[in-house]
Design an enzyme around this catalytic site. Structure first.
Site, PDB file in Angstrom:
ATOM      1  N   GLY A  57      45.799  59.641  28.248  1.00  0.00           N
ATOM      2  CA  GLY A  57      45.567  60.334  26.988  1.00  0.00           C
ATOM      3  C   GLY A  57      46.445  59.811  25.855  1.00  0.00           C
ATOM      4  O   GLY A  57      45.984  59.652  24.723  1.00  0.00           O
ATOM      5  N   THR A  58      47.686  59.525  26.153  1.00  0.00           N
ATOM      6  CA  THR A  58      48.614  59.088  25.100  1.00  0.00           C
ATOM      7  C   THR A  58      48.133  57.787  24.467  1.00  0.00           C
ATOM      8  O   THR A  58      48.083  57.661  23.237  1.00  0.00           O
ATOM      9  CB  THR A  58      50.031  58.908  25.694  1.00  0.00           C
ATOM     10  OG1 THR A  58      50.445  60.173  26.237  1.00  0.00           O
ATOM     11  CG2 THR A  58      51.020  58.456  24.637  1.00  0.00           C
ATOM     12  N   ASN A 143      47.108  72.438  24.349  1.00  0.00           N
ATOM     13  CA  ASN A 143      47.747  72.438  25.662  1.00  0.00           C
ATOM     14  C   ASN A 143      48.776  73.551  25.837  1.00  0.00           C
ATOM     15  O   ASN A 143      49.094  73.918  26.949  1.00  0.00           O
ATOM     16  CB  ASN A 143      48.401  71.078  25.925  1.00  0.00           C
ATOM     17  CG  ASN A 143      49.243  70.597  24.758  1.00  0.00           C
ATOM     18  OD1 ASN A 143      48.768  70.541  23.624  1.00  0.00           O
ATOM     19  ND2 ASN A 143      50.489  70.268  25.020  1.00  0.00           N
ATOM     20  N   GLN A 171      42.587  68.429  27.286  1.00  0.00           N
ATOM     21  CA  GLN A 171      42.627  69.741  27.940  1.00  0.00           C
ATOM     22  C   GLN A 171      41.240  70.349  28.113  1.00  0.00           C
ATOM     23  O   GLN A 171      41.067  71.280  28.905  1.00  0.00           O
ATOM     24  CB  GLN A 171      43.492  70.705  27.109  1.00  0.00           C
ATOM     25  CG  GLN A 171      44.950  70.332  27.059  1.00  0.00           C
ATOM     26  CD  GLN A 171      45.676  70.650  28.356  1.00  0.00           C
ATOM     27  OE1 GLN A 171      45.246  71.493  29.140  1.00  0.00           O
ATOM     28  NE2 GLN A 171      46.785  69.980  28.595  1.00  0.00           N
ATOM     29  N   HIS A 193      44.234  62.802  34.788  1.00  0.00           N
ATOM     30  CA  HIS A 193      45.089  63.682  35.604  1.00  0.00           C
ATOM     31  C   HIS A 193      44.974  65.154  35.234  1.00  0.00           C
ATOM     32  O   HIS A 193      45.515  66.007  35.927  1.00  0.00           O
ATOM     33  CB  HIS A 193      46.546  63.200  35.615  1.00  0.00           C
ATOM     34  CG  HIS A 193      47.324  63.357  34.347  1.00  0.00           C
ATOM     35  ND1 HIS A 193      48.149  64.419  34.124  1.00  0.00           N
ATOM     36  CD2 HIS A 193      47.410  62.569  33.247  1.00  0.00           C
ATOM     37  CE1 HIS A 193      48.737  64.270  32.930  1.00  0.00           C
ATOM     38  NE2 HIS A 193      48.297  63.159  32.387  1.00  0.00           N
ATOM     39  N   THR A 229      44.518  43.915  32.557  1.00  0.00           N
ATOM     40  CA  THR A 229      43.674  43.925  33.753  1.00  0.00           C
ATOM     41  C   THR A 229      43.116  45.323  33.979  1.00  0.00           C
ATOM     42  O   THR A 229      43.855  46.305  33.933  1.00  0.00           O
ATOM     43  CB  THR A 229      44.491  43.452  34.968  1.00  0.00           C
ATOM     44  OG1 THR A 229      44.971  42.135  34.689  1.00  0.00           O
ATOM     45  CG2 THR A 229      43.642  43.423  36.238  1.00  0.00           C
ATOM     46  N   CYS A 324      55.363  67.649  28.779  1.00  0.00           N
ATOM     47  CA  CYS A 324      55.770  66.324  28.341  1.00  0.00           C
ATOM     48  C   CYS A 324      57.091  66.377  27.597  1.00  0.00           C
ATOM     49  O   CYS A 324      57.764  65.385  27.448  1.00  0.00           O
ATOM     50  CB  CYS A 324      54.699  65.713  27.446  1.00  0.00           C
ATOM     51  SG  CYS A 324      53.037  66.113  27.971  1.00  0.00           S
TER      52      CYS A 324
HETATM   53  C1  LIG Z   1      46.415  67.688  24.644  1.00  0.00           C
HETATM   54  C2  LIG Z   1      47.061  66.524  25.322  1.00  0.00           C
HETATM   55  N1  LIG Z   1      46.929  65.294  24.787  1.00  0.00           N
HETATM   56  C3  LIG Z   1      47.472  64.209  25.355  1.00  0.00           C
HETATM   57  C4  LIG Z   1      48.209  64.306  26.517  1.00  0.00           C
HETATM   58  C5  LIG Z   1      48.797  63.065  27.109  1.00  0.00           C
HETATM   59  O1  LIG Z   1      47.963  62.557  28.119  1.00  0.00           O
HETATM   60  P1  LIG Z   1      48.539  61.525  29.210  1.00  0.00           P
HETATM   61  O2  LIG Z   1      49.538  62.290  30.014  1.00  0.00           O
HETATM   62  O3  LIG Z   1      47.332  61.107  30.005  1.00  0.00           O
HETATM   63  O4  LIG Z   1      49.130  60.390  28.468  1.00  0.00           O
HETATM   64  C6  LIG Z   1      48.400  65.579  27.111  1.00  0.00           C
HETATM   65  C7  LIG Z   1      49.236  65.816  28.307  1.00  0.00           C
HETATM   66  O5  LIG Z   1      49.500  65.146  29.172  1.00  0.00           O
HETATM   67  C8  LIG Z   1      47.796  66.710  26.497  1.00  0.00           C
HETATM   68  O6  LIG Z   1      47.922  67.934  27.017  1.00  0.00           O
END
Ligand SMILES: Cc1ncc(COP(=O)(O)O)c(C=O)c1O
Length: 383
Positions: A57-58, A143, A171, A193, A229, A324
């Protein structure tokens, strides 16, 4: 992780083959990736060519906020970036980076006391000449407090004004009905995840024809948008988890929301002055106003760190703001944007329920919460 996703990951990881290689093993891996892409696209209401696999997600949020609407030739034009004040840091921080490093004009959209972005706030932010070329990013669901945003309405406002619009649906997918095309978005973030898939894989869905400048440069994989990759095993496992999560979504959302409501009722019975934040009740006009598995409670007179420690000792894993940021004690920017004074936000705890949660888990929390809170209050008093 869902056992089926673990099995797919293990099976695929044991195979040799880079999906970009032309030999037989490479072609077999490519087939695995393309079949997974079709599943992911189908379950998200997108076309396979619109799915760009990322490390999660990030990365997908960064790619959208920094790259959306920008031609791949790397031309930098300072522009307007409009994000809600309750976004995850994976959206807030690249937006702030654009402001700091490229002179972008950053607009933070306010939210109401339930954490919802009013359409009028976006209309105002994109007024007149400020709309065309702007990048808008509003999450599908929050989240921390679980608020479900009016994504289709916000997307319509943005696109009518010539802005590009992205939603972080990390989410939402697997918990709410999510259809990329129907929502009218230009881009959407997903992470495996959060659906019972592996950590380290996700996707940015990008509407066909929408320009995006890549963040990474190299082998040109994923249509040049994400060099590196391609991890066939992670991607196959992601597709397996997404397939299961979407197939079970409706029944699971009802079951999990029922457990969540029992958890909140039980906690309020034990600690009557606890405060529920975010949309409550969680269902309004027959639709989910809040993520089914999200319960956010604030315990007056407590420090959330002390509460989390007490809960952990009792075998309950909960979090304060977003996991996080755990370890860094900071007032939640989400609660602040909702107008909660810092002193009131101190005792915030988020309980998350999911596909593995049971009534016994709920009972485990309600059995111990009274004592955990009493001890946290005594500690705060002594401190
Ligand atoms: C709303 C939201 N965006 C982005 C992320 C980040 O995703 P990732 O952990 O896959 O980088 C999260 C939490 O992990 C999240 O809750």
């Amino acid at each position: 992780m869902r056992p089926e996703a673990v099995a797919a990951l293990a099976e695929e990881a044991a195979r040799v083959g880079n999906p970009s290689s032309v030999h037989q093993a490479g072609r077999a891996a490519r087939k695995v990736v393309e079949e997974a892409r079709e599943v992911v696209a189908d379950r998200l209401g997108a076309h396979p060519t619109e799915v760009v696999f990322t490390s999660g997600g990030t990365e997908a949020d960064n790619l959208a906020v920094r790259g959306l609407g920008r031609p791949a030739d790397g031309a930098v034009t300072p522009r307007r970036v409009v994000v809600s004040a309750v976004e995850h840091h994976a959206v807030l921080d690249p937006a702030a980076w654009l402001a700091a490093h490229e002179g972008a004009e950053l607009v933070l959209l306010p939210v109401d006391d339930a954490g919802t972005v009013p359409l009028s706030a976006l209309e105002e932010a994109l007024d007149g000449a400020r709309g065309p070329g702007a990048v808008v990013s509003v999450m599908w669901a929050n989240n921390e407090v679980g608020t479900v945003q009016p994504v289709a309405g916000l997307a319509a406002v943005a696109r009518e004004r010539g802005a590009f619009v992205h939603a972080d649906a990390v989410q939402a997918v697997g918990r709410l009905p999510v259809d990329f095309a129907a929502a009218g978005l230009d881009a959407m973030t997903v992470s495996a995840h959060k659906l019972g898939g592996p950590v380290g894989v996700g996707a940015l869905v990008v509407r066909r024809g929408v320009p995006v400048e890549p963040l990474t440069h190299g082998g040109g994989q994923e249509r040049g948008l994400r060099s590196g990759t391609v991890p066939a095993a992670l991607i196959r496992s992601f597709a397996v988890a997404l397939d299961l999560a979407t197939a079970e979504r409706q029944a699971e959302a009802a079951r999990v929301a029922g457990l969540r409501d029992a958890l909140v009722a039980g906690v309020l019975r034990e600690v009557p002055d606890a405060v529920v934040r975010g949309p409550w009740p969680g269902t309004a006009a027959g639709a989910l106003a809040r993520l089914p598995g999200n319960a956010h409670l604030t315990f007056p007179g407590c420090d959330s760190e002390v509460l989390l420690f007490g809960l952990d000792q009792a075998g309950v894993a909960a979090s304060a703001g977003s996991a996080c940021q755990a370890g860094v004690q900071q007032a939640s920017h989400v609660l602040a944007a909702m107008g909660v004074p810092a002193a009131d936000a101190r005792g915030a705890v988020r309980f998350s329920l999911g596909w593995t949660s049971t009534a016994a888990d709920v009972a485990a929390v309600t059995d111990v919460i009274g004592e955990v809170v009493a001890r946290a209050r005594a500690a705060a008093h002594l401190g």
